[in-house]
Design a protein around this motif. Sequence first.
Motif, PDB file in Angstrom:
ATOM      1  N   ASP A  45       4.246  -2.502   4.551  1.00  0.00           N
ATOM      2  CA  ASP A  45       3.141  -2.364   5.512  1.00  0.00           C
ATOM      3  C   ASP A  45       2.544  -0.963   5.451  1.00  0.00           C
ATOM      4  O   ASP A  45       1.315  -0.792   5.518  1.00  0.00           O
ATOM      5  N   GLN A  46       3.403   0.049   5.323  1.00  0.00           N
ATOM      6  CA  GLN A  46       2.907   1.427   5.240  1.00  0.00           C
ATOM      7  C   GLN A  46       2.096   1.629   3.956  1.00  0.00           C
ATOM      8  O   GLN A  46       1.028   2.255   3.978  1.00  0.00           O
ATOM      9  N   ILE A  47       2.604   1.098   2.849  1.00  0.00           N
ATOM     10  CA  ILE A  47       1.890   1.240   1.575  1.00  0.00           C
ATOM     11  C   ILE A  47       0.549   0.524   1.635  1.00  0.00           C
ATOM     12  O   ILE A  47      -0.480   1.064   1.202  1.00  0.00           O
ATOM     13  N   ARG A  48       0.536  -0.688   2.183  1.00  0.00           N
ATOM     14  CA  ARG A  48      -0.719  -1.436   2.279  1.00  0.00           C
ATOM     15  C   ARG A  48      -1.728  -0.708   3.155  1.00  0.00           C
ATOM     16  O   ARG A  48      -2.937  -0.715   2.862  1.00  0.00           O
ATOM     17  N   VAL A 187       0.571   8.178 -20.150  1.00  0.00           N
ATOM     18  CA  VAL A 187      -0.614   8.648 -19.443  1.00  0.00           C
ATOM     19  C   VAL A 187      -0.297   8.727 -17.951  1.00  0.00           C
ATOM     20  O   VAL A 187       0.111   7.728 -17.354  1.00  0.00           O
ATOM     21  N   PRO A 188      -0.464   9.889 -17.310  1.00  0.00           N
ATOM     22  CA  PRO A 188      -0.195   9.976 -15.871  1.00  0.00           C
ATOM     23  C   PRO A 188      -1.273   9.267 -15.057  1.00  0.00           C
ATOM     24  O   PRO A 188      -2.408   9.115 -15.505  1.00  0.00           O
ATOM     25  N   VAL A 189      -0.908   8.847 -13.873  1.00  0.00           N
ATOM     26  CA  VAL A 189      -1.877   8.214 -12.983  1.00  0.00           C
ATOM     27  C   VAL A 189      -2.742   9.287 -12.334  1.00  0.00           C
ATOM     28  O   VAL A 189      -2.383  10.473 -12.299  1.00  0.00           O
ATOM     29  N   ASP A 190      -3.887   8.877 -11.807  1.00  0.00           N
ATOM     30  CA  ASP A 190      -4.786   9.802 -11.111  1.00  0.00           C
ATOM     31  C   ASP A 190      -4.429   9.942  -9.634  1.00  0.00           C
ATOM     32  O   ASP A 190      -4.677  10.983  -9.024  1.00  0.00           O
ATOM     33  N   VAL A 191      -3.862   8.885  -9.084  1.00  0.00           N
ATOM     34  CA  VAL A 191      -3.537   8.843  -7.654  1.00  0.00           C
ATOM     35  C   VAL A 191      -2.185   8.156  -7.493  1.00  0.00           C
ATOM     36  O   VAL A 191      -1.883   7.191  -8.204  1.00  0.00           O
ATOM     37  N   LEU A 192      -1.383   8.667  -6.552  1.00  0.00           N
ATOM     38  CA  LEU A 192      -0.121   8.027  -6.184  1.00  0.00           C
ATOM     39  C   LEU A 192      -0.219   7.535  -4.747  1.00  0.00           C
ATOM     40  O   LEU A 192      -0.635   8.286  -3.860  1.00  0.00           O
ATOM     41  N   ILE A 193       0.166   6.276  -4.507  1.00  0.00           N
ATOM     42  CA  ILE A 193       0.218   5.743  -3.157  1.00  0.00           C
ATOM     43  C   ILE A 193       1.608   5.178  -2.917  1.00  0.00           C
ATOM     44  O   ILE A 193       2.054   4.277  -3.642  1.00  0.00           O
ATOM     45  N   THR A 194       2.299   5.743  -1.923  1.00  0.00           N
ATOM     46  CA  THR A 194       3.615   5.272  -1.538  1.00  0.00           C
ATOM     47  C   THR A 194       3.646   5.125  -0.027  1.00  0.00           C
ATOM     48  O   THR A 194       2.649   5.381   0.664  1.00  0.00           O
ATOM     49  N   ASP A 195       4.794   4.735   0.504  1.00  0.00           N
ATOM     50  CA  ASP A 195       4.936   4.655   1.950  1.00  0.00           C
ATOM     51  C   ASP A 195       4.791   6.009   2.623  1.00  0.00           C
ATOM     52  O   ASP A 195       4.538   6.088   3.828  1.00  0.00           O
TER      53      ASP A 195
END
Length: 223
Positions: A45-48, A187-195
């Motif tokens: 839920d936090q990640i979403r 290749v690294p990601v541009d954005v990280l999204i976690t809880d």
Amino acid sequence: MSLNLPTPPQSDDEQSQSEWRQTVRRILLGWRSELDSVTHQNLSDQIRAHFDSFLSARRGATVGFYWPIQNEVDLRPVITDHISEGGRAALPVVPGRDLPMVFHDWTPDTVMTPGFARIPEPQYTPEIPVHVLLAPLVGFDRAGYRLGYGGGFFDRTLAAMTRKPLVVGIGFEATRLDDIKPHQYDVPVDVLITDAGTSVLSDAGEAAENKPDQSSPPCHLCS
């Protein structure tokens, strides 16, 4: 939450590093598979919520996402809302083990069929370009390098794209590492999204409304 992970190899020997990554991948997948349903729901839920906030500046984008497997976060509720607000979405189709993925249009009404590794793929929908590409994180490090499932699909797909999309890694904060010892072609990601929230790691991940030239590729607001 903390995980008891082996110490990374000190040498640059590729075999030692690959064996270490394999061990770490197995531990992280085991941790994720054993998450109790309440904890998994709360973290998801936090990640979403963070992901939905991230998309709020990119409502016209086509988002390439992934079908949830092995206790990954299910992003379909956010993707469905994104579509209802004027965006588009696409799911990968895998032509073969060593081939890059292609993305086909997806809506909640799309007919799905078992594809590579029995993962559902869209059927009867066209291939479309994506502006935002979501990458599942088995693990990741502070530089944005991701530990995936080991098949190389995402790096192979990015290398084949003529216009690089905004790459967003999504996973659980507990799987953050100091250094995953990436391969030279990773290749690294541009954005990280976690809880724990959203971390922008490159200029490409800057909020779309703050970009001075919306016509410059990659276009994250094109329809």
